[in-house]
Design a protein around this motif. Sequence first.
Motif, PDB file in Angstrom:
ATOM      1  N   ARG A  54       0.864  -1.184   0.000  1.00 20.50           N
ATOM      2  CA  ARG A  54       0.000   0.000   0.000  1.00 20.50           C
ATOM      3  C   ARG A  54       0.902   1.236   0.000  1.00 20.50           C
ATOM      4  O   ARG A  54       1.177   1.820   1.052  1.00 20.50           O
ATOM      5  N   ALA A 114       1.442   6.612  -3.495  1.00 16.61           N
ATOM      6  CA  ALA A 114       0.246   6.448  -4.326  1.00 16.61           C
ATOM      7  C   ALA A 114      -0.987   6.985  -3.605  1.00 16.61           C
ATOM      8  O   ALA A 114      -1.819   7.688  -4.199  1.00 16.61           O
ATOM      9  N   GLN A 115      -1.101   6.679  -2.326  1.00 19.30           N
ATOM     10  CA  GLN A 115      -2.269   7.141  -1.573  1.00 19.30           C
ATOM     11  C   GLN A 115      -2.289   8.662  -1.458  1.00 19.30           C
ATOM     12  O   GLN A 115      -3.328   9.307  -1.645  1.00 19.30           O
ATOM     13  N   LEU A 121      -3.196  10.339  -4.876  1.00 19.01           N
ATOM     14  CA  LEU A 121      -4.616  10.293  -5.206  1.00 19.01           C
ATOM     15  C   LEU A 121      -5.425  11.218  -4.311  1.00 19.01           C
ATOM     16  O   LEU A 121      -6.350  11.892  -4.763  1.00 19.01           O
ATOM     17  N   LEU A 175      -1.073  10.028 -11.283  1.00 17.84           N
ATOM     18  CA  LEU A 175      -0.015   9.087 -10.907  1.00 17.84           C
ATOM     19  C   LEU A 175       0.310   8.160 -12.068  1.00 17.84           C
ATOM     20  O   LEU A 175      -0.593   7.606 -12.703  1.00 17.84           O
ATOM     21  N   ILE A 194      -0.197  -2.358  -6.145  1.00 20.44           N
ATOM     22  CA  ILE A 194      -0.570  -1.076  -6.743  1.00 20.44           C
ATOM     23  C   ILE A 194      -1.881  -1.150  -7.524  1.00 20.44           C
ATOM     24  O   ILE A 194      -2.772  -0.316  -7.323  1.00 20.44           O
ATOM     25  N   VAL A 225      -5.035   1.342  -6.530  1.00 23.83           N
ATOM     26  CA  VAL A 225      -5.416   2.529  -7.298  1.00 23.83           C
ATOM     27  C   VAL A 225      -6.548   2.297  -8.284  1.00 23.83           C
ATOM     28  O   VAL A 225      -7.152   3.256  -8.773  1.00 23.83           O
ATOM     29  N   ALA A 235      -4.999   5.577 -12.086  1.00 21.35           N
ATOM     30  CA  ALA A 235      -3.595   5.858 -12.388  1.00 21.35           C
ATOM     31  C   ALA A 235      -3.240   5.241 -13.726  1.00 21.35           C
ATOM     32  O   ALA A 235      -3.918   4.328 -14.204  1.00 21.35           O
ATOM     33  N   GLY A 280      -9.006   9.601  -8.950  1.00 19.61           N
ATOM     34  CA  GLY A 280      -8.192   9.422  -7.751  1.00 19.61           C
ATOM     35  C   GLY A 280      -8.940   9.802  -6.497  1.00 19.61           C
ATOM     36  O   GLY A 280      -8.884   9.089  -5.487  1.00 19.61           O
ATOM     37  N   GLN A 340     -11.438   7.061  -5.813  1.00 20.31           N
ATOM     38  CA  GLN A 340     -10.786   5.845  -5.321  1.00 20.31           C
ATOM     39  C   GLN A 340     -10.349   6.009  -3.874  1.00 20.31           C
ATOM     40  O   GLN A 340     -10.524   5.104  -3.053  1.00 20.31           O
ATOM     41  N   ALA A 341      -9.793   7.170  -3.549  1.00 17.41           N
ATOM     42  CA  ALA A 341      -9.332   7.417  -2.180  1.00 17.41           C
ATOM     43  C   ALA A 341     -10.486   7.346  -1.186  1.00 17.41           C
ATOM     44  O   ALA A 341     -10.303   6.921  -0.040  1.00 17.41           O
ATOM     45  N   TRP A 369     -11.067   3.865   0.434  1.00 19.73           N
ATOM     46  CA  TRP A 369     -10.087   3.249   1.324  1.00 19.73           C
ATOM     47  C   TRP A 369     -10.556   3.321   2.772  1.00 19.73           C
ATOM     48  O   TRP A 369     -11.330   4.207   3.141  1.00 19.73           O
TER      49      TRP A 369
END
Length: 380
Positions: free
Chosen positions: A287, A291-292, A295, A301, A309, A313, A317, A349, A352-353, A356
């Motif tokens: 993780r 990348a986190q 985003l 990215l 990955i 993501v 990305a 992004g 997607q975030a 999480w």
Amino acid sequence: MTPVSSHSPHGQSPLRTVQVLGGGNAASSAHVRSLAAGLVARGVKVTVCAPYEADRAYDFSGIGADHVHVPRSSDPVSVAALRAACANADLVHAHGLHASFRTALALSGRRVRTPLVVTWHDRAHADGARAHMLRVLERRVVKAATVVLGTTSALVDRARLTGARDARLAAVALPGPRRPREPDDPDRRRPKVRAELGAIGRPLLMAVGSLERHRGYDVLLDAARAWRRLDPVPLVVIAGEGPLRGELQGRIEEEGLPVRLVGRRDDITDLLAAADLALLPSRWEARSVLAQEALHARVPLVATDAGGIPELVGDAAELVPYGDARALADSVVRLLGDRERRELLADRGARQAATWPTEDETVAQVLSVYDELTQPQPLP
């Protein structure tokens, strides 16, 4: 986060847990701090076993946990210190391979078996004889662990193949900043950062991570050759420190590459916010914090299609094969020339975030595992 006066699966006294950290990387250290804070807020007694420097950096004592200095070593003195710290624990939770191995040594031979939870945050990287030794350590750890939590599906699969009796996917949040940032106008801050880095009037490409072989910076430098023909020439900034600094700096100077090594930084959020693109050329990541954060910051990215990955993501990305400098270079050139594509990735992004786990959800999942392993089992 709602504090609870006392969390006790036994209905008697607060649950006593020990978190073992080997000094580890920034991601696992920040996770342990976030987890410890959430557990303390729920009435759990938490002791963090980690080197002095880890406590100085992450202030475990400041969030209500006890700190016990345990050096990052598997020598008898360190193992004895860890054994003493775990003597009255209801459950022990170790983070990372080396910390988990020391913990398995410390808990071995006890008359009463203490549940051991192990979190694999990333894969250990090595070649040759050292890689064989790491596989031996992995087998020893999964044999001793009651539950192995992997931060990606690939790590869960690896734990199962290594012999784990119970391996599960862990909810792991990207911890927020420990201290509130001073209010600042981001539109004013961005040009200041770009000016400091030397990226006025040119694209800024940002990479973050230790200067080690598995990070793929040799591939990034190969790709940077192609960007020299662009007008204006993009500037690649790599934030991190490590054993390859001399080798990388030598190549940058010898080949005249538009790349700057800026060392270890504590303002990664500001650096990313100032960037046009974030780059992640690693051979393998779990993780990835970069990348986190990219985003979250709506920074497009470009990353390798490797490790955890793709799972992390999704479609937010541009993914390229590891080791393919041409694919990396071409992807960056296309993105720099396609504003609509960059905006689309920024929107994806952010979405997607939002999927999480939060810090609260991470603590809740871990606590449910703790309850499962420490509650008295009903008689048949």
